[in-house]
Write an enzyme that holds these catalytic residues in place. Structure first.
Site, PDB file in Angstrom:
ATOM      1  N   HIS A 296       0.842  -1.212   0.000  1.00 47.65           N
ATOM      2  CA  HIS A 296       0.000   0.000   0.000  1.00 47.65           C
ATOM      3  C   HIS A 296       0.874   1.259   0.000  1.00 47.65           C
ATOM      4  O   HIS A 296       0.574   2.241  -0.677  1.00 47.65           O
ATOM      5  CB  HIS A 296      -0.894   0.062   1.248  1.00 47.65           C
TER       6      HIS A 296
ATOM      7  N   LYS B 273     -18.400  -7.128   8.066  1.00 52.70           N
ATOM      8  CA  LYS B 273     -17.069  -7.713   7.916  1.00 52.70           C
ATOM      9  C   LYS B 273     -16.340  -7.758   9.254  1.00 52.70           C
ATOM     10  O   LYS B 273     -16.471  -6.847  10.072  1.00 52.70           O
ATOM     11  CB  LYS B 273     -16.259  -6.847   6.934  1.00 52.70           C
TER      12      LYS B 273
ATOM     13  N   ARG C 134      -1.955  -5.948  -8.620  1.00 59.41           N
ATOM     14  CA  ARG C 134      -0.853  -6.900  -8.441  1.00 59.41           C
ATOM     15  C   ARG C 134      -0.831  -7.970  -9.519  1.00 59.41           C
ATOM     16  O   ARG C 134       0.201  -8.550  -9.801  1.00 59.41           O
ATOM     17  CB  ARG C 134      -0.978  -7.603  -7.075  1.00 59.41           C
TER      18      ARG C 134
ATOM     19  N   SER D 265      -2.753  -7.840   2.603  1.00 63.85           N
ATOM     20  CA  SER D 265      -3.154  -7.770   4.012  1.00 63.85           C
ATOM     21  C   SER D 265      -3.650  -9.125   4.483  1.00 63.85           C
ATOM     22  O   SER D 265      -3.435  -9.508   5.644  1.00 63.85           O
ATOM     23  CB  SER D 265      -4.254  -6.713   4.202  1.00 63.85           C
TER      24      SER D 265
HETATM   25  P1  ADP Z   1      -9.721  -3.996  -0.403  1.00 70.12           P
HETATM   26  O1  ADP Z   1     -10.355  -4.607   0.811  1.00 70.12           O
HETATM   27  O2  ADP Z   1     -10.559  -2.940  -1.072  1.00 70.12           O
HETATM   28  O3  ADP Z   1      -9.069  -4.967  -1.379  1.00 70.12           O
HETATM   29  P2  ADP Z   1      -7.095  -3.471   0.624  1.00 70.12           P
HETATM   30  O4  ADP Z   1      -6.846  -2.714   1.866  1.00 70.12           O
HETATM   31  O5  ADP Z   1      -6.780  -4.929   0.637  1.00 70.12           O
HETATM   32  O6  ADP Z   1      -8.566  -3.152   0.234  1.00 70.12           O
HETATM   33  O7  ADP Z   1      -6.301  -2.816  -0.591  1.00 70.12           O
HETATM   34  C1  ADP Z   1      -6.511  -1.486  -1.007  1.00 70.12           C
HETATM   35  C2  ADP Z   1      -5.871  -1.273  -2.368  1.00 70.12           C
HETATM   36  O8  ADP Z   1      -4.475  -1.538  -2.303  1.00 70.12           O
HETATM   37  C3  ADP Z   1      -6.398  -2.185  -3.473  1.00 70.12           C
HETATM   38  O9  ADP Z   1      -6.448  -1.444  -4.676  1.00 70.12           O
HETATM   39  C4  ADP Z   1      -5.362  -3.248  -3.585  1.00 70.12           C
HETATM   40  O10 ADP Z   1      -5.326  -3.830  -4.878  1.00 70.12           O
HETATM   41  C5  ADP Z   1      -4.104  -2.435  -3.318  1.00 70.12           C
HETATM   42  N1  ADP Z   1      -2.997  -3.268  -2.846  1.00 70.12           N
HETATM   43  C6  ADP Z   1      -2.969  -4.071  -1.785  1.00 70.12           C
HETATM   44  N2  ADP Z   1      -1.764  -4.674  -1.647  1.00 70.12           N
HETATM   45  C7  ADP Z   1      -1.004  -4.232  -2.689  1.00 70.12           C
HETATM   46  C8  ADP Z   1       0.337  -4.501  -3.146  1.00 70.12           C
HETATM   47  N3  ADP Z   1       1.111  -5.357  -2.500  1.00 70.12           N
HETATM   48  N4  ADP Z   1       0.771  -3.868  -4.261  1.00 70.12           N
HETATM   49  C9  ADP Z   1      -0.043  -3.009  -4.908  1.00 70.12           C
HETATM   50  N5  ADP Z   1      -1.316  -2.722  -4.543  1.00 70.12           N
HETATM   51  C10 ADP Z   1      -1.802  -3.329  -3.460  1.00 70.12           C
END
Ligand code: ADP
Length: 156
Positions: free
Chosen positions: A18, A42, A91, A129
């Site tokens: 992130h 959730k 990703r 995450s």
């Molecule tokens: P959500 O629950 O909406 O998927 P996240 O908190 O998991 O939210 O992720 C928020 C954003 O960050 C999403 O667009 C996700 O694709 C991006 N993201 C998460 N991890 C990575 C990573 N390792 N590299 C690039 N983008 C990421």
């Protein structure tokens, strides 16, 4: 007019993946709101307060990055705060297939919204995450996958 972007997500917890997306988005916008969507159905590992604190501690020296929480549709939140851009990270092709209809529907709902996709750098492409939570729940060391300021807060 200032360019405001929203980076929406759960950030449970915020990871180095992130952070990479956010740092690369900073030069593109005047303001980036890292917005945690509240979904009462959730279950989260970290509380909303902790998730916000991890982000705030990480970006305390970057005035362009702010945090917020919202309920309901992301596009409605964008309308409310005058944001015209949504930032998402990609990703893999799975992320792309998941994100594509959402971006198109968001555009149907609010045609002033443009979703900007940033492709992960290879060294962060395997970080999610979901996996970090599993490692944490099983007493693994997650320090290399989350920002240092968040790690400090988690252990304070
Ligand atoms: P959500 O629950 O909406 O998927 P996240 O908190 O998991 O939210 O992720 C928020 C954003 O960050 C999403 O667009 C996700 O694709 C991006 N993201 C998460 N991890 C990575 C990573 N390792 N590299 C690039 N983008 C990421």
């Amino acid at each position: 007019m200032s360019k405001i972007a929203v980076f929406p997500g759960s950030f449970d917890p915020i990871t180095t993946g992130h952070i990479d997306i956010l740092q690369r988005a900073v030069p593109l916008f005047d303001e980036i709101i890292v917005a945690i969507g509240i979904n009462s159905q959730k279950k989260y590992l970290f509380s909303l307060e902790d998730r916000l604190a991890f982000i705030e501690a990480t970006f305390e020296d970057e005035p362009k990055v702010k945090t917020a929480t919202y309920k309901g549709l992301t596009v409605n939140f964008c309308k409310d705060i005058g944001a015209k851009y949504l930032v998402r990270g990609l990703r893999s092709n799975l992320d792309f297939e998941y994100e594509k209809p959402i971006a198109q529907l968001n555009s149907d709902l609010h045609n002033a919204i443009e979703t900007i996709f940033l492709i992960t750098q290879p060294q962060y492409g395997h970080i999610s995450s979901t996996i970090i939570r599993e490692i944490y729940k099983n007493d693994g060391d997650i320090s290399q996958f989350i920002p240092e300021a968040a790690w400090k807060l988690m252990n304070s």
